[in-house]
Design an enzyme around this catalytic site. Structure first.
Site, PDB file in Angstrom:
ATOM      1  N   GLU A  67     -87.447 -32.820 -16.718  1.00 33.99           N
ATOM      2  CA  GLU A  67     -88.519 -33.410 -15.914  1.00 33.99           C
ATOM      3  C   GLU A  67     -87.975 -34.521 -15.021  1.00 33.99           C
ATOM      4  O   GLU A  67     -88.355 -34.623 -13.844  1.00 33.99           O
ATOM      5  CB  GLU A  67     -89.635 -33.930 -16.824  1.00 33.99           C
ATOM      6  CG  GLU A  67     -90.468 -32.839 -17.463  1.00 33.99           C
ATOM      7  CD  GLU A  67     -89.797 -32.078 -18.602  1.00 33.99           C
ATOM      8  OE1 GLU A  67     -90.373 -31.068 -19.036  1.00 33.99           O
ATOM      9  OE2 GLU A  67     -88.696 -32.467 -19.062  1.00 33.99           O
ATOM     10  N   ASP A  97     -87.597 -32.932   3.936  1.00 35.59           N
ATOM     11  CA  ASP A  97     -88.651 -32.180   4.613  1.00 35.59           C
ATOM     12  C   ASP A  97     -89.401 -33.037   5.625  1.00 35.59           C
ATOM     13  O   ASP A  97     -89.690 -32.584   6.733  1.00 35.59           O
ATOM     14  CB  ASP A  97     -89.629 -31.610   3.584  1.00 35.59           C
ATOM     15  CG  ASP A  97     -90.756 -30.838   4.244  1.00 35.59           C
ATOM     16  OD1 ASP A  97     -90.458 -29.917   5.035  1.00 35.59           O
ATOM     17  OD2 ASP A  97     -91.929 -31.161   3.986  1.00 35.59           O
ATOM     18  N   MET A 103     -87.657 -21.891 -19.333  1.00 36.19           N
ATOM     19  CA  MET A 103     -87.620 -22.191 -20.767  1.00 36.19           C
ATOM     20  C   MET A 103     -88.032 -23.623 -21.108  1.00 36.19           C
ATOM     21  O   MET A 103     -87.907 -24.052 -22.251  1.00 36.19           O
ATOM     22  CB  MET A 103     -86.234 -21.909 -21.339  1.00 36.19           C
ATOM     23  CG  MET A 103     -85.769 -20.486 -21.141  1.00 36.19           C
ATOM     24  SD  MET A 103     -86.983 -19.295 -21.732  1.00 36.19           S
ATOM     25  CE  MET A 103     -86.414 -17.845 -20.881  1.00 36.19           C
ATOM     26  N   CYS A 104     -88.511 -24.367 -20.121  1.00 36.11           N
ATOM     27  CA  CYS A 104     -88.989 -25.726 -20.391  1.00 36.11           C
ATOM     28  C   CYS A 104     -90.380 -25.678 -21.009  1.00 36.11           C
ATOM     29  O   CYS A 104     -91.235 -24.909 -20.583  1.00 36.11           O
ATOM     30  CB  CYS A 104     -89.041 -26.538 -19.099  1.00 36.11           C
ATOM     31  SG  CYS A 104     -87.447 -27.085 -18.543  1.00 36.11           S
TER      32      CYS A 104
END
Length: 162
Positions: free
Chosen positions: A117, A131, A75-76
Site C-alpha cells: 500500500e 500526468d 494477491m494483496c
C-alpha cells in the site's frame, strides 16, 4: 529453495490465508521521486497549473491508490487502513532540474503488512504529478521507488540501510 507463499501445491497462484496471524500495529514507509524542469517546478510551487493544485491532487491520488491496492495487485489482501500520509520535499539538482522526493506512510492494525500500500501510494503520487504536468515536459524522470521501513508483524522490523 525458497517456498513461495502465493503458489499452491499445483503451482497455481493463491492468496495467502492470514486468518491465524496475530493482529498487530503495522506501519510502512515508501519513497519515490520525480525530476522536473524549472518551469514545472515554478508551476507546482506557485500553484499555477491549469489542472489545479498539483501536490494536493497527487496526495489525494496516492491516498486513493493505497486504499485500492488490493484491486490492482492480485494477491494483496484488502485492508482496513488506519492512516495514510504523503509528504513532499524539494531538492535542487543544480542543473536547472528539481527533484521532488515523495514519502508515503501507511498504517493499519491487522494481520498483514502495508508495504504494498505504501509503495503503491508513492508510485501513484509520482505518476499523478507526471500526468498533471506532462503538457510542459514529457522528459520528467520518475526515480527509484523503494520501501524505506516497515514495522509490525511476524517478520519484524525492516529499515533500509543506505
Amino acid at each position: 529453495m525458497t517456498n513461495f507463499t502465493h503458489i499452491n501445491k499445483q503451482g497455481n497462484a493463491k492468496m495467502v490465508d492470514v486468518s491465524n496471524k496475530e493482529i498487530t500495529k503495522r506501519v510502512a514507509e515508501a519513497h519515490s521521486s520525480i525530476i522536473v524542469n524549472e518551469k514545472i517546478y515554478s508551476q507546482i510551487t506557485q500553484n499555477t497549473n491549469s489542472k489545479g493544485n498539483v501536490l494536493n491532487t497527487a496526495q489525494i491520488a496516492g491516498i486513493m491508490a493505497a486504499k485500492n491496492t488490493s484491486t490492482i495487485i492480485p494477491m494483496c489482501h484488502p485492508l482496513p487502513l488506519t492512516g495514510i500520509d504523503i509528504s513532499f520535499k524539494w531538492d535542487s539538482n543544480n542543473d536547472d532540474s528539481y527533484r521532488l522526493n515523495i514519502t508515503a506512510v501507511v498504517s493499519t492494525t491487522g494481520k498483514t503488512g502495508v508495504e504494498m500500500e505504501a509503495l503503491t501510494a508513492a508510485s501513484v503520487t509520482a505518476l499523478t504529478i507526471y500526468d498533471m504536468t506532462k503538457a510542459i515536459d514529457k522528459g520528467m524522470i520518475i526515480g527509484e521507488t523503494y520501501l524505506e521501513s516497515k514495522s509490525g508483524g511476524k517478520s519484524g522490523d525492516f529499515h533500509r540501510k543506505n
